[in-house]
Design an enzyme around this catalytic site. Structure first.
Site, short mmCIF file in Angstrom:
data_model
loop_
_atom_site.label_atom_id
_atom_site.label_comp_id
_atom_site.label_asym_id
_atom_site.label_seq_id
_atom_site.Cartn_x
_atom_site.Cartn_y
_atom_site.Cartn_z
N HIS A 1 -14.09 11.37 11.60
CA HIS A 1 -13.58 10.55 12.70
C HIS A 1 -13.87 9.06 12.49
CE1 HIS A 1 -13.61 9.14 16.99
NE2 HIS A 1 -12.68 10.05 17.16
N ASP B 1 0.83 -1.21 0.00
CA ASP B 1 0.00 0.00 0.00
C ASP B 1 0.86 1.26 0.00
OD1 ASP B 1 -2.63 -1.38 0.31
OD2 ASP B 1 -1.59 -2.15 2.08
N ASP C 1 -27.53 4.74 9.75
CA ASP C 1 -27.32 6.09 10.25
C ASP C 1 -28.43 6.41 11.25
OD1 ASP C 1 -27.21 8.80 10.74
OD2 ASP C 1 -26.76 9.35 8.67
N ASP D 1 -10.27 2.65 -0.14
CA ASP D 1 -9.58 1.64 0.65
C ASP D 1 -10.53 0.94 1.63
OD1 ASP D 1 -7.11 0.52 0.52
OD2 ASP D 1 -6.14 1.91 1.90
N TYR E 1 -16.40 1.43 32.32
CA TYR E 1 -17.30 0.32 32.65
C TYR E 1 -16.45 -0.91 32.96
CZ TYR E 1 -21.20 3.13 31.07
OH TYR E 1 -22.13 4.13 30.94
N SER F 1 -4.18 36.94 14.06
CA SER F 1 -3.61 38.17 14.62
C SER F 1 -4.66 39.28 14.73
CB SER F 1 -2.44 38.66 13.76
OG SER F 1 -2.90 38.96 12.46
N ASP G 1 -21.46 -6.59 4.41
CA ASP G 1 -22.48 -6.87 3.40
C ASP G 1 -23.42 -7.97 3.87
OD1 ASP G 1 -20.74 -8.94 3.40
OD2 ASP G 1 -20.25 -8.88 1.28
N ASP H 1 -19.86 5.39 15.60
CA ASP H 1 -19.06 6.62 15.54
C ASP H 1 -19.80 7.68 14.72
OD1 ASP H 1 -16.57 8.34 15.08
OD2 ASP H 1 -15.69 6.65 16.12
#
Lengths: 597, 126
Positions: free
Chosen positions: A208, A106, A194, A175, A317, A370, A182, A166
């Protein structure tokens, strides 16, 4: 016989624990024999002749002879017959060896120091991600998870489903696309669900979750991008956190239960909260009942999770299917940001400067550090550059957080227009120092036509009051619905007729946009990045030993690693995970008692 | 953290869990005193707790939504604040054994951005 037992036999036979006799390939029709001391050449020749073979050559001073067997002669049978010959001390196949260490092809593999640490300098060059998160560090060769040795044993974990609970997963990323779950295409065509939008429209507006997924299972050895701990695995994307990285108990519980119900054996939870939550704990117990390993992030506050005031859940936990992971640097120090805990955090794994898959291209539009320019400032809002670590706008104009106050009966608005045309996701982030009296309020809004967002715009934060106690609070909001070439973002201070305080300072502002693509990677740090290294290893263990229970997997990970001094007294094991050693780890017999002869 | 900060966080986080919880040890680990009330409560019942049975037990209460979360767990949205302990007791009285807790807020751990302002640097000591 499972593989762990076969390794035990190999060890007892004095062989390399990495492979067994039966599994090692050998040259067909050839054996190596060693004659006993004092056996004459004639006797030796006769022993070979009796098998119908002939001597190929003597192997130096080892005493072994390479013997070619006649066509069709079975090597195992020949060895048994040689071993029965009193002239012969030992006989064995002519094994085929290869260079150990399976190296994938890779393109970004050289950046993945956690898998193979050569002391390389890791940077974002060529990845396509924003170069804002990098901590330059060259590290120490050998401080890694020893994956190349592990890959000699197994690279394919495709029998195992790993749920990434997540911010979502970009399942089209080049990738990841081949490693997406599946298992239930009819109901979940995009490899998961979702729960934020309650739909199958799986995406990752944050990044993330996609990064986590790639660390677990970016397709290995496909000449593209990154390499996952598992080269092939089934990634189940379960979106429970929104674009800003926030979620609730209900969504996470839903996500964990979804993973368990749909066959995940490992659930990655790079999320955290500070309070014990019985509903969350119930979901983890249910996962345990179904043999599922939970891998959780220790947290990024540099805090002790054992302390009563700073626990992090789900890390804290105590169910025995939970592995809590701290982040290690490229020199296997404890990352400065990583939480720790001698009773709550279990192991360490690479978590600094981790390259992995990313859902698309980010663009950051930041106000000048600034000093800000170009704002429409009404009422008492004004530019404020009085502080060294936060430049921005304030109300009152002379805000210093200790003396001046804003006005009573104020309704002061500040806004500016930004061009974020074409963005598929947009988030607003800024730092806020606030001291408001009861009944007064600070609010945030956006709009897509460049005019005041408080007139017909979208409220992204309704009025809040109170104090940040002299600290800068970093706040993040999604403003995708306002994305245009003229997106106006605004802040508002309202006050009633009585009681005032020091007011507001808004600074460190940026608008971050994301446009989805399939070829971007990114380099970021966090215990969130260490956690999927361990989740990938858990999947590898389940794949390597299909009969393993969650207890076997947890024990192998916790008990097999390398002692890391930086984790001493800061974790339950003091160990950084080692994939190769975990694969070879054999659970001690549970019902055997040693007795005196 | 002073009272004003707590008030601000309470409002901003849209949760009712900002007070410092006291810990107690239970079978599965440390527990906390559940926050006193919230509009959104999670009912964790037996695995076979069905929505119909829960709705029946919730009758006469002022709620507008029940959402199944899997594994006998439900999110219940009340129109006014409801105490988890009070709901737990009420459900028990109506034949439903369940734990009730507040729907809390979580986040991905703070992103590490060394080039940017850290999350909470002290601006001015007080």
């Amino acid at each position: 016989m499972n593989r762990a037992v076969s390794h035990l036999i190999a060890i007892l036979l004095g062989l390399s624990p990495a492979v067994t006799l039966a599994s090692m390939p050998s040259v067909p029709g050839e054996v190596l024999v060693k004659f006993r001391s004092g056996v004459s050449t004639a006797s030796a020749n006769y022993s070979i002749f009796r098998q119908g073979g002939f001597r190929v050559k003597r192997l130096g001073s080892s005493g072994f002879e390479q013997v070619q067997l006649p066509d069709g002669k079975n090597v195992d049978i020949a060895i048994q017959e040689f071993l029965a010959d009193p002239n012969i001390e030992t006989a064995q196949p002519n094994y085929i060896y290869k260079t150990l260490a399976t190296v994938p092809n890779d393109t970004h593999y050289g950046k993945l120091w956690g898998l193979k640490n050569t002391g390389q300098t890791v940077n974002n060059t060529g990845l396509g991600g924003l170069d804002t998160h990098r901590t330059p560090n060259t590290g120490t060769s050998g401080s890694d998870m020893n994956l190349e040795a592990a890959w000699d044993l197994i690279t394919d974990c495709s029998s195992v489903v790993v749920a990434v609970v997540d911010t979502g997963v970009n399942f089209t990323q080049e990738d990841l696309v081949d490693n997406i779950w599946d298992g239930n295409v009819g109901s979940y065509p995009n490899g998961g669900y979702d729960f934020v939008s309650s739909s199958n429209a799986m995406s990752d507006p944050n990044g993330h979750g996609t990064h986590v997924a790639g660390t677990i299972g970016a397709t290995g050895n496909n000449a593209k991008g990154a390499t996952g701990v598992c080269w092939n695995v089934k990634i189940m994307g379960v979106r429970v956190m929104d674009a800003t990285g926030s979620g609730t108990t209900s969504r996470i519980v839903q996500g964990v239960n979804f993973g368990v119900t749909n066959g995940a054996k490992v659930i990655n939870l790079s999320v955290g909260g500070s309070g014990y939550d019985s509903a969350f704990s119930t979901a983890i117990t249910n996962a345990r009942s179904n043999g599922v390993v939970i891998v959780a992030a220790a947290g990024n506050d540099g805090a002790n999770n054992d302390a009563s005031g700073t626990p992090t859940y789900p890390c804290n936990y105590t169910q025995d299917n939970v592995i809590c992971v701290a982040a290690l640097t490229q020199s296997y120090g404890l990352a400065s940001f990583s939480n720790y805990g001698s009773t709550s955090v279990d192991v360490g794994a690479p978590g600094v400067n981790i390259a992995s898959t990313w859902p698309g291209t980010n663009v950051e539009t930041a106000e000048n550090t600034s000093g800000w320019t170009g704002w429409t400032l009404a009422g008492s809002w004004a530019y404020n550059n009085a502080f060294t670590n936060i430049k921005g706008i304030s109300n009152p104009s002379s805000y210093d957080s200790t003396s001046a106050t804003y006005a009573n009966s104020a309704d002061d608005i500040a806004y500016k227009s930004f061009n974020i045309s074409g963005a598929q996701v947009a988030t607003l982030e800024f730092g806020l120092v606030m001291d408001l009296a009861s009944g007064d309020g600070f609010s945030v809004a956006c709009k897509n036509d460049g005019t005041s967002p408080f007139t017909g715009g979208t409220t992204v934060q309704s009025a809040v009051t109170g104090s940040t106690d002299g600290y800068i609070e970093t706040l993040t909001y999604e403003i995708t619905s306002c994305a245009s070439a003229t997106t106006s973002v605004g802040y508002r201070l309202t006050s009633n007729a009585s009681g005032v305080d020091f007011g507001l300072l808004v600074g460190s502002m940026s608008i971050n946009t994301l446009t989805y693509d399939t070829t971007t990677y990114n380099l970021i740090s966090g215990t969130s990045m260490a956690t999927p290294q361990v989740a990938g290893l858990a999947a590898m263990l389940f794949a390597y030993n299909p009969t393993f229970t969650y207890t076997d997997v947890v024990n192998a990970i916790k008990n097999s690693g390398d002692t890391v001094s930086a984790l001493s007294g800061k974790s339950t094991t003091s160990k950084g995970v080692d994939a190769y050693k975990a694969l070879l780890y054999i659970n001690p017999p549970s019902s055997v008692t040693a007795v005196s002869p | 953290m002073n009272a004003r900060t707590i008030h601000w966080l309470l409002t901003l986080a849209l949760t009712a869990c900002a007070s410092s919880p006291e810990r107690a040890i239970t079978e599965d680990g440390p527990s906390t005193e559940t926050p006193s009330s919230s509009h959104e409560l999670i009912v964790s019942g037996e695995k076979n707790l069905g929505e119909d049975r829960l709705r029946a037990a919730l009758s006469t209460l002022d709620y507008d939504r029940v959402e199944f979360l899997g594994n006998g767990q439900f999110l219940v949205n009340f129109r006014s604040e409801m105490g988890p302990k009070a709901l737990e007791t009420l459900l028990w009285d109506r034949g439903v054994s369940a734990q009730v807790s507040v729907n809390q807020k979580y986040s991905i751990p703070n992103p590490i951005r060394p080039s940017r302002t850290k999350r909470k640097p002290l601006l001015i000591p007080r």
